[in-house]
Design an enzyme around this catalytic site. Structure first.
Site, PDB file in Angstrom:
ATOM      1  N   GLN A  21       0.824  -1.209   0.000  1.00 48.09           N
ATOM      2  CA  GLN A  21       0.000   0.000   0.000  1.00 48.09           C
ATOM      3  C   GLN A  21       0.862   1.264   0.000  1.00 48.09           C
ATOM      4  O   GLN A  21       1.913   1.312   0.640  1.00 48.09           O
ATOM      5  CB  GLN A  21      -0.927  -0.003   1.212  1.00 48.09           C
ATOM      6  CG  GLN A  21      -2.089  -0.958   1.058  1.00 48.09           C
ATOM      7  CD  GLN A  21      -3.104  -0.860   2.180  1.00 48.09           C
ATOM      8  OE1 GLN A  21      -3.281  -1.782   2.947  1.00 48.09           O
ATOM      9  NE2 GLN A  21      -3.786   0.276   2.265  1.00 48.09           N
ATOM     10  N   SER A  40       4.704  -6.258   2.699  1.00 47.52           N
ATOM     11  CA  SER A  40       3.375  -6.348   3.310  1.00 47.52           C
ATOM     12  C   SER A  40       2.388  -7.008   2.358  1.00 47.52           C
ATOM     13  O   SER A  40       2.519  -8.188   2.043  1.00 47.52           O
ATOM     14  CB  SER A  40       2.917  -4.953   3.753  1.00 47.52           C
ATOM     15  OG  SER A  40       1.727  -5.015   4.490  1.00 47.52           O
ATOM     16  N   LEU A  41       1.393  -6.273   1.875  1.00 48.13           N
ATOM     17  CA  LEU A  41       0.448  -6.797   0.899  1.00 48.13           C
ATOM     18  C   LEU A  41       1.154  -7.474  -0.264  1.00 48.13           C
ATOM     19  O   LEU A  41       0.695  -8.491  -0.797  1.00 48.13           O
ATOM     20  CB  LEU A  41      -0.411  -5.640   0.372  1.00 48.13           C
ATOM     21  CG  LEU A  41      -1.107  -5.852  -0.973  1.00 48.13           C
ATOM     22  CD1 LEU A  41      -2.253  -6.824  -0.810  1.00 48.13           C
ATOM     23  CD2 LEU A  41      -1.561  -4.539  -1.555  1.00 48.13           C
ATOM     24  N   ARG A  64      -8.700  -9.031   4.030  1.00 44.73           N
ATOM     25  CA  ARG A  64      -7.624  -8.486   4.867  1.00 44.73           C
ATOM     26  C   ARG A  64      -7.811  -6.978   5.060  1.00 44.73           C
ATOM     27  O   ARG A  64      -7.697  -6.461   6.170  1.00 44.73           O
ATOM     28  CB  ARG A  64      -6.277  -8.786   4.198  1.00 44.73           C
ATOM     29  CG  ARG A  64      -5.028  -8.343   4.957  1.00 44.73           C
ATOM     30  CD  ARG A  64      -3.811  -8.789   4.160  1.00 44.73           C
ATOM     31  NE  ARG A  64      -2.537  -8.494   4.796  1.00 44.73           N
ATOM     32  CZ  ARG A  64      -1.785  -7.426   4.557  1.00 44.73           C
ATOM     33  NH1 ARG A  64      -2.212  -6.512   3.691  1.00 44.73           N
ATOM     34  NH2 ARG A  64      -0.623  -7.260   5.161  1.00 44.73           N
ATOM     35  N   HIS A 114       0.623  -3.765  11.146  1.00 37.72           N
ATOM     36  CA  HIS A 114       1.796  -4.510  11.605  1.00 37.72           C
ATOM     37  C   HIS A 114       2.162  -4.200  13.062  1.00 37.72           C
ATOM     38  O   HIS A 114       3.336  -4.051  13.401  1.00 37.72           O
ATOM     39  CB  HIS A 114       2.983  -4.258  10.672  1.00 37.72           C
ATOM     40  CG  HIS A 114       2.681  -4.567   9.244  1.00 37.72           C
ATOM     41  ND1 HIS A 114       2.435  -5.850   8.815  1.00 37.72           N
ATOM     42  CD2 HIS A 114       2.543  -3.766   8.161  1.00 37.72           C
ATOM     43  CE1 HIS A 114       2.162  -5.823   7.520  1.00 37.72           C
ATOM     44  NE2 HIS A 114       2.212  -4.579   7.109  1.00 37.72           N
ATOM     45  N   GLN A 156       2.283 -11.842   9.956  1.00 41.50           N
ATOM     46  CA  GLN A 156       2.692 -10.632   9.248  1.00 41.50           C
ATOM     47  C   GLN A 156       1.791  -9.447   9.574  1.00 41.50           C
ATOM     48  O   GLN A 156       2.226  -8.303   9.597  1.00 41.50           O
ATOM     49  CB  GLN A 156       2.668 -10.899   7.739  1.00 41.50           C
ATOM     50  CG  GLN A 156       3.123  -9.745   6.869  1.00 41.50           C
ATOM     51  CD  GLN A 156       2.265  -9.597   5.631  1.00 41.50           C
ATOM     52  OE1 GLN A 156       1.068  -9.361   5.712  1.00 41.50           O
ATOM     53  NE2 GLN A 156       2.895  -9.755   4.473  1.00 41.50           N
TER      54      GLN A 156
END
Length: 312
Positions: free
Chosen positions: A13, A92-93, A117, A201, A250
């Site tokens: 993102q 991340s994503l 998510r 996170h 994660q």
């Protein structure tokens, strides 16, 4: 043909933009967005092309849009029939995008997973309760000590170890305000609040992660055809349960991006290609591994430079 060791990196993102990938004049891009629209049941193609930006920036829309964009670029790269990368990683994503590229997750399953998510992340912490801030100019240990000294009851935790001297913090708003107020005295060059209401996170998302784990348990995951270095520790996982645990953890543990790129460098990777829109990871990599090559594939020019690098 060159034997360079290269890795593909998939952004998370913050890389989204209305009109992203418009620099690629290839029907593969439109076909991939159309396929994603059909899987999701809403018009992702139109959202990416026309916006509005406010809608694209909604977490549950951003995540599938970026995953689809990353896979579109990956398919463009595959169409050139070049030697495959030695490793994949995603910020991340982007880790989900890497799993699709490696054949570990089906594209439609991944799209639905990241849409969920995003929904879980947005609903986990009410608007105005949490956020994120970037700390610039302190090493990792100093940032960890800084967070540990917070005298309040709220959460203040490192969320993204992005590059040397750049760590993103997540937590409750009062804790972030304390961080901003104390930053100069602690030696930080800058503390910048990020335009994000979701404190990603960190432990505030533990409940959301547990709910995501329920869906992950029902989703087919296969052994990756290309090794993926996971955000938790920069290490690969080859079994479905290990991958599920990594994706679960994660969400409430920090992204160790600097360690991931460093690990790839130590394994002999000399070149990184950012596979998706934007140049965020290229920028971070220039701070982590200054002597290595990093090229963004967001448009035809970048794709051409990367292809020359592989064939040189």
């Amino acid at each position: 043909m060159s034997q360079i060791q290269y890795a593909m990196l998939f952004p998370g993102q913050g890389s989204q933009a209305v009109g992203m990938l418009s620099g690629h004049a290839d029907p593969i891009v439109r076909a991939t967005f159309d396929e994603a629209s059909q899987a999701l049941g809403w018009d992702l193609t139109a959202l990416v092309a026309d916006g509005p930006l406010e809608s694209l920036n909604q977490t549950a829309r951003t995540q599938p849009a970026l995953l689809a964009a990353g896979i579109a670029v990956w398919r463009l790269w595959q169409a050139r029939e070049l030697p495959p990368p030695v490793a994949l990683a995603g910020h991340s994503l982007g880790e989900y995008t890497a799993l699709v590229a490696a054949g570990a997750l089906a594209f439609d399953d991944a799209l639905k997973l990241v849409e969920l998510r995003g929904q879980l992340m947005q609903s986990a912490v009410p608007e105005g309760v949490g956020g994120m801030a970037a700390v610039v100019g302190l090493d990792d240990a100093a940032v960890e000590a800084f967070c540990g000294d917070y005298p309040g009851d709220g959460v203040l935790e490192p969320a993204n170890y992005n590059a040397p001297g750049q760590v993103v913090i997540a937590g409750n708003v009062p804790a972030l305000e304390w961080l901003e107020g104390e930053g100069k005295a602690r030696g930080a060059r800058m503390i910048v609040r990020l335009p994000m209401s979701v404190p990603s996170h960190c432990s505030l998302l533990r409940g959301a992660a547990d709910r995501l784990a329920e869906r992950l348990a029902q989703t087919a995951i296969h052994k990756p055809a290309i090794g993926i270095r996971h955000n938790l520790d920069g290490r690969p996982r080859g079994d479905a349960d290990g991958i599920r645990r990594a994706l679960h953890e994660q969400l409430f543990r920090p992204v160790r991006w600097s360690a991931t790129v460093t690990q790839l460098r130590e394994e002999g990777v000399t070149t990184f290609f950012e596979c998706g829109p934007g140049k965020v990871l290229v920028g971070l990599n220039k701070r982590i591994a200054k002597d290595l090559t990093s090229i963004a594939l967001e448009d035809g020019d970048g794709m051409g430079k990367a292809q020359v690098a592989v064939k040189a």
